[in-house]
Design a protein around this motif. Structure first.
Motif, PDB file in Angstrom:
ATOM      1  N   SER A 237       7.864   0.013   0.346  1.00 11.02           N
ATOM      2  CA  SER A 237       6.564  -1.230  -0.138  1.00 11.02           C
ATOM      3  C   SER A 237       5.451  -1.580   1.098  1.00 11.02           C
ATOM      4  CB  SER A 237       7.335  -2.257  -0.101  1.00 11.02           C
ATOM      5  OG  SER A 237       7.819  -2.004  -1.622  1.00 11.02           O
ATOM      6  N   ILE A 238       6.434  -0.053   2.033  1.00 11.78           N
ATOM      7  CA  ILE A 238       5.099  -0.756   3.521  1.00 11.78           C
ATOM      8  C   ILE A 238       4.052   0.594   3.990  1.00 11.78           C
ATOM      9  CG2 ILE A 238       5.384  -0.625   6.075  1.00 11.78           C
ATOM     10  CD1 ILE A 238       7.086  -2.342   5.294  1.00 11.78           C
ATOM     11  N   GLY A 239       4.950   1.436   2.857  1.00 15.86           N
ATOM     12  CA  GLY A 239       3.878   2.815   3.259  1.00 15.86           C
ATOM     13  C   GLY A 239       4.223   3.841   3.821  1.00 15.86           C
ATOM     14  N   TRP A 240       5.672   3.459   4.573  1.00 11.69           N
ATOM     15  CA  TRP A 240       6.117   4.672   5.625  1.00 11.69           C
ATOM     16  C   TRP A 240       6.747   5.834   4.744  1.00 11.69           C
ATOM     17  CZ3 TRP A 240       9.511   1.113   8.968  1.00 11.69           C
ATOM     18  CH2 TRP A 240       8.588   0.280  10.286  1.00 11.69           C
ATOM     19  N   ILE A 241       7.107   5.232   2.997  1.00 11.00           N
ATOM     20  CA  ILE A 241       8.078   6.530   3.040  1.00 11.00           C
ATOM     21  C   ILE A 241       6.629   6.471   1.941  1.00 11.00           C
ATOM     22  CG2 ILE A 241       9.350   7.541   0.908  1.00 11.00           C
ATOM     23  CD1 ILE A 241      11.597   5.812   2.591  1.00 11.00           C
ATOM     24  N   TYR A 242       6.452   8.433   1.424  1.00  8.15           N
ATOM     25  CA  TYR A 242       5.466   8.623   0.537  1.00  8.15           C
ATOM     26  C   TYR A 242       5.351   8.709  -1.340  1.00  8.15           C
ATOM     27  CZ  TYR A 242       0.668  10.403  -1.872  1.00  8.15           C
ATOM     28  OH  TYR A 242      -0.298  10.253  -2.633  1.00  8.15           O
ATOM     29  N   PRO A 243       5.704   8.676  -1.275  1.00  4.79           N
ATOM     30  CA  PRO A 243       6.481   9.083  -2.320  1.00  4.79           C
ATOM     31  C   PRO A 243       7.401   8.029  -3.258  1.00  4.79           C
ATOM     32  CG  PRO A 243       8.115  10.395  -1.892  1.00  4.79           C
ATOM     33  CD  PRO A 243       7.265   9.892  -1.040  1.00  4.79           C
ATOM     34  N   GLU A 244       5.716   7.025  -3.187  1.00  2.00           N
ATOM     35  CA  GLU A 244       6.218   5.461  -3.774  1.00  2.00           C
ATOM     36  C   GLU A 244       6.623   5.183  -5.481  1.00  2.00           C
ATOM     37  OE1 GLU A 244       2.357   3.723  -2.492  1.00  2.00           O
ATOM     38  OE2 GLU A 244       3.099   3.826  -0.166  1.00  2.00           O
ATOM     39  N   ILE A 245       7.446   5.386  -5.534  1.00  3.01           N
ATOM     40  CA  ILE A 245       8.124   5.444  -6.725  1.00  3.01           C
ATOM     41  C   ILE A 245       8.424   3.933  -7.379  1.00  3.01           C
ATOM     42  CG2 ILE A 245       9.602   6.501  -9.008  1.00  3.01           C
ATOM     43  CD1 ILE A 245       9.916   8.789  -7.622  1.00  3.01           C
ATOM     44  N   PHE A 246       9.124   3.765  -6.570  1.00  5.49           N
ATOM     45  CA  PHE A 246       9.796   2.025  -6.901  1.00  5.49           C
ATOM     46  C   PHE A 246       9.339   2.028  -5.269  1.00  5.49           C
ATOM     47  CE2 PHE A 246      13.428   5.282  -8.255  1.00  5.49           C
ATOM     48  CZ  PHE A 246      12.793   5.224  -9.426  1.00  5.49           C
ATOM     49  N   SER A 247       9.060   0.581  -5.177  1.00  3.80           N
ATOM     50  CA  SER A 247       7.983  -0.020  -4.516  1.00  3.80           C
ATOM     51  C   SER A 247       7.109  -1.769  -4.739  1.00  3.80           C
ATOM     52  CB  SER A 247       6.566   0.805  -3.663  1.00  3.80           C
ATOM     53  OG  SER A 247       5.812   0.892  -4.716  1.00  3.80           O
ATOM     54  N   ILE A 248       7.326  -2.486  -4.149  1.00  3.62           N
ATOM     55  CA  ILE A 248       7.052  -3.228  -4.745  1.00  3.62           C
ATOM     56  C   ILE A 248       6.054  -3.952  -4.078  1.00  3.62           C
ATOM     57  CG2 ILE A 248       7.460  -5.728  -3.766  1.00  3.62           C
ATOM     58  CD1 ILE A 248      10.984  -5.218  -4.201  1.00  3.62           C
ATOM     59  N   SER A 249       4.231  -4.298  -5.046  1.00  9.99           N
ATOM     60  CA  SER A 249       3.383  -4.592  -4.188  1.00  9.99           C
ATOM     61  C   SER A 249       3.633  -5.456  -3.765  1.00  9.99           C
ATOM     62  CB  SER A 249       2.470  -4.340  -5.219  1.00  9.99           C
ATOM     63  OG  SER A 249       2.567  -5.264  -5.884  1.00  9.99           O
ATOM     64  N   GLY A 250       2.346  -5.943  -2.570  1.00  9.25           N
ATOM     65  CA  GLY A 250       1.791  -7.031  -1.823  1.00  9.25           C
ATOM     66  C   GLY A 250       0.131  -7.079  -0.989  1.00  9.25           C
ATOM     67  N   ALA A 251       0.290  -8.200  -0.397  1.00  7.14           N
ATOM     68  CA  ALA A 251      -0.571  -8.202  -0.148  1.00  7.14           C
ATOM     69  C   ALA A 251      -0.961  -8.193   1.880  1.00  7.14           C
ATOM     70  CB  ALA A 251      -1.950  -9.229   0.183  1.00  7.14           C
ATOM     71  N   SER A 252       0.788  -8.716   2.028  1.00  5.14           N
ATOM     72  CA  SER A 252       0.922  -8.369   3.217  1.00  5.14           C
ATOM     73  C   SER A 252       1.595  -8.284   3.675  1.00  5.14           C
ATOM     74  CB  SER A 252       0.576  -9.929   3.960  1.00  5.14           C
ATOM     75  OG  SER A 252       2.032 -11.209   3.566  1.00  5.14           O
ATOM     76  N   ASN A 253       2.657  -7.752   4.730  1.00  6.38           N
ATOM     77  CA  ASN A 253       3.666  -7.433   4.873  1.00  6.38           C
ATOM     78  C   ASN A 253       4.956  -8.497   5.067  1.00  6.38           C
ATOM     79  OD1 ASN A 253       3.261  -5.265   5.486  1.00  6.38           O
ATOM     80  ND2 ASN A 253       3.816  -5.348   7.254  1.00  6.38           N
ATOM     81  N   GLY A 254       4.867 -10.430   4.721  1.00 10.04           N
ATOM     82  CA  GLY A 254       5.244 -11.158   4.748  1.00 10.04           C
ATOM     83  C   GLY A 254       5.208 -11.811   3.103  1.00 10.04           C
ATOM     84  N   GLU A 255       5.118 -10.904   2.630  1.00  9.74           N
ATOM     85  CA  GLU A 255       4.751 -11.090   1.005  1.00  9.74           C
ATOM     86  C   GLU A 255       4.942 -10.443   0.347  1.00  9.74           C
ATOM     87  OE1 GLU A 255       1.944 -11.449  -2.847  1.00  9.74           O
ATOM     88  OE2 GLU A 255       0.970 -11.132  -1.067  1.00  9.74           O
ATOM     89  N   ILE A 256       5.048  -9.016   1.083  1.00  7.70           N
ATOM     90  CA  ILE A 256       5.943  -7.889   0.589  1.00  7.70           C
ATOM     91  C   ILE A 256       7.826  -8.255   0.263  1.00  7.70           C
ATOM     92  CG2 ILE A 256       7.187  -5.319   0.299  1.00  7.70           C
ATOM     93  CD1 ILE A 256       4.105  -4.863   1.217  1.00  7.70           C
ATOM     94  N   PHE A 257       7.959  -8.741   2.243  1.00  9.80           N
ATOM     95  CA  PHE A 257       9.175  -8.919   2.235  1.00  9.80           C
ATOM     96  C   PHE A 257       9.579  -9.895   1.508  1.00  9.80           C
ATOM     97  CE2 PHE A 257      12.610 -11.535   4.835  1.00  9.80           C
ATOM     98  CZ  PHE A 257      13.277 -10.239   5.222  1.00  9.80           C
ATOM     99  N   HIS A 258       8.799 -11.389   1.484  1.00  5.06           N
ATOM    100  CA  HIS A 258       9.799 -12.648   0.046  1.00  5.06           C
ATOM    101  C   HIS A 258      10.174 -11.235  -1.190  1.00  5.06           C
ATOM    102  CE1 HIS A 258       9.718 -16.151  -1.221  1.00  5.06           C
ATOM    103  NE2 HIS A 258       8.677 -15.820  -2.092  1.00  5.06           N
ATOM    104  N   ARG A 259       8.656 -10.796  -1.366  1.00  2.00           N
ATOM    105  CA  ARG A 259       9.483 -10.397  -3.153  1.00  2.00           C
ATOM    106  C   ARG A 259      10.511  -9.509  -2.882  1.00  2.00           C
ATOM    107  NH1 ARG A 259       3.784  -8.588  -5.673  1.00  2.00           N
ATOM    108  NH2 ARG A 259       1.935 -11.535  -5.640  1.00  2.00           N
ATOM    109  N   LEU A 260      10.579  -8.911  -2.244  1.00  2.00           N
ATOM    110  CA  LEU A 260      11.713  -7.787  -2.216  1.00  2.00           C
ATOM    111  C   LEU A 260      13.068  -8.711  -2.394  1.00  2.00           C
ATOM    112  CD1 LEU A 260      12.827  -5.036  -1.722  1.00  2.00           C
ATOM    113  CD2 LEU A 260      12.983  -5.532   0.949  1.00  2.00           C
ATOM    114  N   ILE A 261      12.983  -9.440  -1.313  1.00  2.00           N
ATOM    115  CA  ILE A 261      14.315 -10.570  -1.202  1.00  2.00           C
ATOM    116  C   ILE A 261      14.924 -11.477  -2.424  1.00  2.00           C
ATOM    117  CG2 ILE A 261      14.899 -12.859  -0.028  1.00  2.00           C
ATOM    118  CD1 ILE A 261      15.630 -10.140   1.392  1.00  2.00           C
ATOM    119  N   LEU A 262      12.963 -11.866  -3.175  1.00  6.76           N
ATOM    120  CA  LEU A 262      13.736 -12.351  -4.169  1.00  6.76           C
ATOM    121  C   LEU A 262      13.783 -11.317  -5.467  1.00  6.76           C
ATOM    122  CD1 LEU A 262      10.738 -14.804  -4.531  1.00  6.76           C
ATOM    123  CD2 LEU A 262      13.019 -14.940  -4.421  1.00  6.76           C
ATOM    124  N   HIS A 263      13.589 -10.170  -5.455  1.00  2.54           N
ATOM    125  CA  HIS A 263      14.352  -8.866  -5.942  1.00  2.54           C
ATOM    126  C   HIS A 263      15.296  -8.557  -6.630  1.00  2.54           C
ATOM    127  CE1 HIS A 263      13.266  -5.000  -8.390  1.00  2.54           C
ATOM    128  NE2 HIS A 263      14.046  -4.306  -7.783  1.00  2.54           N
TER     129      HIS A 263
END
Length: 158
Positions: A108-134
């Motif tokens: 989700s942050i973009g460190w691993i390129y084939p992003e088959i499974f990723s969570i979108s978000g505007a910032s790292n904090g939003e991504i982390f929040h969505r990840l914890i909810l998921h």
């Protein structure tokens, strides 16, 4: 009762798993199977065929796709074994959840390129929040396996 007199020993039943362990095991199986059914319903036959076709076009995507399928079956196996009291099943499920959490975060942050499974978000904090909810259902399952005293005692016996 006649078996006791015939063979000289009573038939001993294995002890049942405590309620939190049974709920956790059934929740793992239910969430995995329902997620597959929802995915099939959402994508349909053509969508699934297209997803598999896109995943098979590059080695890294194919590897991640196959690893996700293996992880699905490992989690189902862990659910079945932990309901029988296997410490390995409980620890392997916790390890698999840690791997999934790290992969989703890195993709989700973009460190691993084939992003088959990723969570979108505007910032790292939003991504982390969505990840914890998921991952909150899986975190609750882990709490059921590790926190109640009956669960800890059940896994220490064996």
């Amino acid at each position: 009762m006649s078996e006791v007199f015939r063979f000289g020993k009573a038939a001993v039943r294995p002890q049942q798993a405590p309620v939190p362990v049974m709920i956790a095991g059934q929740a793992i199986i239910a969430t995995r199977c329902i997620s597959v059914l929802l995915l099939v319903n959402e994508l349909g036959y053509d969508g699934i065929a297209d997803f598999i076709h896109r995943s098979a076009q590059a080695w890294d995507s194919t590897l991640i796709f196959v690893a996700s399928q293996m992880l699905f079956f490992i989690e189902l196996r862990c659910a079945l074994t932990l309901m029988r009291g296997s410490r390995r099943g409980r620890l392997l499920y916790a390890l698999s959840q840690a791997v999934v959490l790290l992969y989703l975060w890195a993709a989700s942050i973009g460190w691993i390129y084939p992003e088959i499974f990723s969570i979108s978000g505007a910032s790292n904090g939003e991504i982390f929040h969505r990840l914890i909810l998921h991952k909150s259902p899986d975190l609750l399952v882990l709490l059921l396996l590790f926190l109640p005293a009956s669960s800890r005692q059940f896994f220490q016996r064996r």
